[in-house]
Design an enzyme around this catalytic site. Structure first.
Site, PDB file in Angstrom:
ATOM      1  N   HIS A 193       0.813  -1.253   0.057  1.00 52.13           N
ATOM      2  CA  HIS A 193      -0.134  -0.026  -0.019  1.00 52.13           C
ATOM      3  C   HIS A 193       0.935   1.096  -0.100  1.00 52.13           C
ATOM      4  O   HIS A 193       2.054   1.179   0.165  1.00 52.13           O
ATOM      5  CB  HIS A 193      -0.960   0.056   1.208  1.00 52.13           C
ATOM      6  CG  HIS A 193      -0.482   0.299   2.471  1.00 52.13           C
ATOM      7  ND1 HIS A 193       0.349  -0.743   3.092  1.00 52.13           N
ATOM      8  CD2 HIS A 193      -0.440   1.267   3.517  1.00 52.13           C
ATOM      9  CE1 HIS A 193       1.019  -0.411   4.306  1.00 52.13           C
ATOM     10  NE2 HIS A 193       0.550   0.946   4.590  1.00 52.13           N
ATOM     11  N   HIS A 236       1.399   4.148   1.652  1.00 50.01           N
ATOM     12  CA  HIS A 236       2.070   4.876   2.889  1.00 50.01           C
ATOM     13  C   HIS A 236       3.537   5.208   2.702  1.00 50.01           C
ATOM     14  O   HIS A 236       4.141   3.972   2.411  1.00 50.01           O
ATOM     15  CB  HIS A 236       1.724   4.295   4.085  1.00 50.01           C
ATOM     16  CG  HIS A 236       0.050   4.444   4.615  1.00 50.01           C
ATOM     17  ND1 HIS A 236      -0.436   3.731   5.541  1.00 50.01           N
ATOM     18  CD2 HIS A 236      -0.850   5.470   4.202  1.00 50.01           C
ATOM     19  CE1 HIS A 236      -1.909   4.170   5.344  1.00 50.01           C
ATOM     20  NE2 HIS A 236      -1.945   5.374   4.825  1.00 50.01           N
ATOM     21  N   ASP A 288       5.916   4.917   4.808  1.00 50.69           N
ATOM     22  CA  ASP A 288       6.948   4.310   5.580  1.00 50.69           C
ATOM     23  C   ASP A 288       6.878   2.759   4.600  1.00 50.69           C
ATOM     24  O   ASP A 288       7.656   1.751   5.105  1.00 50.69           O
ATOM     25  CB  ASP A 288       6.642   4.132   6.922  1.00 50.69           C
ATOM     26  CG  ASP A 288       5.039   3.423   7.279  1.00 50.69           C
ATOM     27  OD1 ASP A 288       4.386   3.889   6.550  1.00 50.69           O
ATOM     28  OD2 ASP A 288       5.133   2.592   8.162  1.00 50.69           O
ATOM     29  N   HIS A 305      -7.138  -0.711   5.840  1.00 49.87           N
ATOM     30  CA  HIS A 305      -5.988   0.158   6.119  1.00 49.87           C
ATOM     31  C   HIS A 305      -6.074   1.431   5.294  1.00 49.87           C
ATOM     32  O   HIS A 305      -6.061   2.501   5.556  1.00 49.87           O
ATOM     33  CB  HIS A 305      -4.953  -0.467   6.460  1.00 49.87           C
ATOM     34  CG  HIS A 305      -3.497   0.124   6.877  1.00 49.87           C
ATOM     35  ND1 HIS A 305      -3.619   0.874   8.070  1.00 49.87           N
ATOM     36  CD2 HIS A 305      -2.657   0.370   6.104  1.00 49.87           C
ATOM     37  CE1 HIS A 305      -2.450   1.509   8.207  1.00 49.87           C
ATOM     38  NE2 HIS A 305      -1.727   1.395   6.867  1.00 49.87           N
ATOM     39  N   ASP A 316       0.047  -3.738   6.414  1.00 48.47           N
ATOM     40  CA  ASP A 316      -0.654  -3.190   7.557  1.00 48.47           C
ATOM     41  C   ASP A 316      -2.030  -3.630   7.498  1.00 48.47           C
ATOM     42  O   ASP A 316      -2.875  -2.927   8.124  1.00 48.47           O
ATOM     43  CB  ASP A 316      -0.516  -1.753   7.575  1.00 48.47           C
ATOM     44  CG  ASP A 316       0.909  -1.157   7.857  1.00 48.47           C
ATOM     45  OD1 ASP A 316       1.870  -2.009   7.870  1.00 48.47           O
ATOM     46  OD2 ASP A 316       1.072   0.086   7.686  1.00 48.47           O
ATOM     47  N   HIS A 336       5.022  -4.585  10.576  1.00 45.39           N
ATOM     48  CA  HIS A 336       5.354  -3.964  11.741  1.00 45.39           C
ATOM     49  C   HIS A 336       5.749  -4.850  13.002  1.00 45.39           C
ATOM     50  O   HIS A 336       4.959  -5.800  13.196  1.00 45.39           O
ATOM     51  CB  HIS A 336       4.373  -3.040  12.186  1.00 45.39           C
ATOM     52  CG  HIS A 336       4.494  -1.526  11.335  1.00 45.39           C
ATOM     53  ND1 HIS A 336       5.318  -0.485  11.541  1.00 45.39           N
ATOM     54  CD2 HIS A 336       3.450  -1.324  10.199  1.00 45.39           C
ATOM     55  CE1 HIS A 336       5.139   0.382  10.582  1.00 45.39           C
ATOM     56  NE2 HIS A 336       4.040  -0.258   9.900  1.00 45.39           N
TER      57      HIS A 336
END
Ligand SMILES: [Zn+2]
Length: 260
Positions: free
Chosen positions: A55, A57, A59, A112, A133, A171
């Site tokens: 995705h 994002h 990070d 998310h 995520d 994560h």
């Protein structure tokens, strides 16, 4: 046989690196920064053949530009193409492609983010799931773009995969997630056992990932929205005695976790 190596990035991200034994070629998943990957490639004499993106994002995509060359294949969701105009392959639910001789299956898992995808490699024993995520060890991602219903459906899609599937989340949130999970299910013995194991791993600076789908089903409250103990806890949090529908139980748990 694919080897999967955890490259820690930022405070608590993992960039997963995939390689065949005895082969110089490798792929990475969600390189939020380039440096950890570049260091590993150099130290091991590897060549980066491609990048998978779950995705958009920062990070997860921040290292893409620095890691990409003309020969690097970049694969991500068709919905993220506006953030990643250099995608070589735009994928959607049900698509399949080849990576290091393995077939990768694409699952769409919105919640998310709306364009979030997961990558499933069924031919490996055990199968491998790279879920960004969406599904975390003992938790799930926050709902930045999607609805609780969408996320619940996405998690149920992942829950249908084989029990032995290895879960590579992006994560290291496991200990925090387990604290919350124990608030929801204080009497779940599997949870207590997992918390102890993960505390030992973190004390030894080891990743708590990958997890397995079987372990998630036994301990992750967000995959247990039909369990009487989880329903009861969600009822008490939401102060709603008739709460029953799994998607609504999920929504209550997510609100609870966000406010914890
Ligand atoms: Zn994210």
């Amino acid at each position: 046989m694919l080897d999967v190596i955890a490259l820690p990035a930022f405070n608590d991200n993992y960039i997963w690196l995939l390689k065949l034994r005895g082969d110089k070629r490798c792929w990475v998943v969600d390189p939020g920064e380039a440096t950890p990957v570049q260091h590993y490639l150099q130290a091991q004499g590897l060549e980066l053949e491609g990048i998978l993106i779950t995705h958009h994002h920062p990070d997860h995509i921040g290292g893409v530009e620095d890691l990409s060359s003309e020969s690097t294949t970049l694969i991500g969701s068709f919905q993220d193409v506006y953030r990643l105009p250099s995608l070589s392959l735009q994928v959607a639910a049900g698509d399949r492609f080849q990576l290091l001789g393995q077939t990768v299956q694409v699952l769409e898992v919105p919640g998310h983010t709306l364009g979030h995808v997961a990558f499933f490699i069924q031919d490996q024993q055990p199968p491998l799931l790279f879920c960004g995520d969406t599904l975390f060890a003992a938790g799930c991602g926050r709902l930045f773009e999607g609805t609780p219903e969408q996320m619940h459906t996405s998690l149920q899609t992942l829950a249908q995969l084989p029990e032995e599937t290895r879960v590579y989340a992006a994560h290291e949130y496991t200990l925090k997630n387990l604290e919350f999970a124990r608030q929801v299910e204080p009497d779940n013995p599997a949870l207590q056992e997992r918390q102890q194991e993960c505390q030992e791993l973190r004390a030894a600076q080891q990743p708590t990932l990958p997890s397995s789908l079987a372990l998630e089903k036994a301990t992750n409250p967000f995959l247990r929205c039909s369990e009487p103990s989880v329903i009861q806890a969600a009822r008490e949090f939401a102060e709603k005695e008739d709460l029953q529908d799994p998607a609504e139980v999920f929504a209550a748990l997510r609100r609870w976790k966000d406010s914890a």
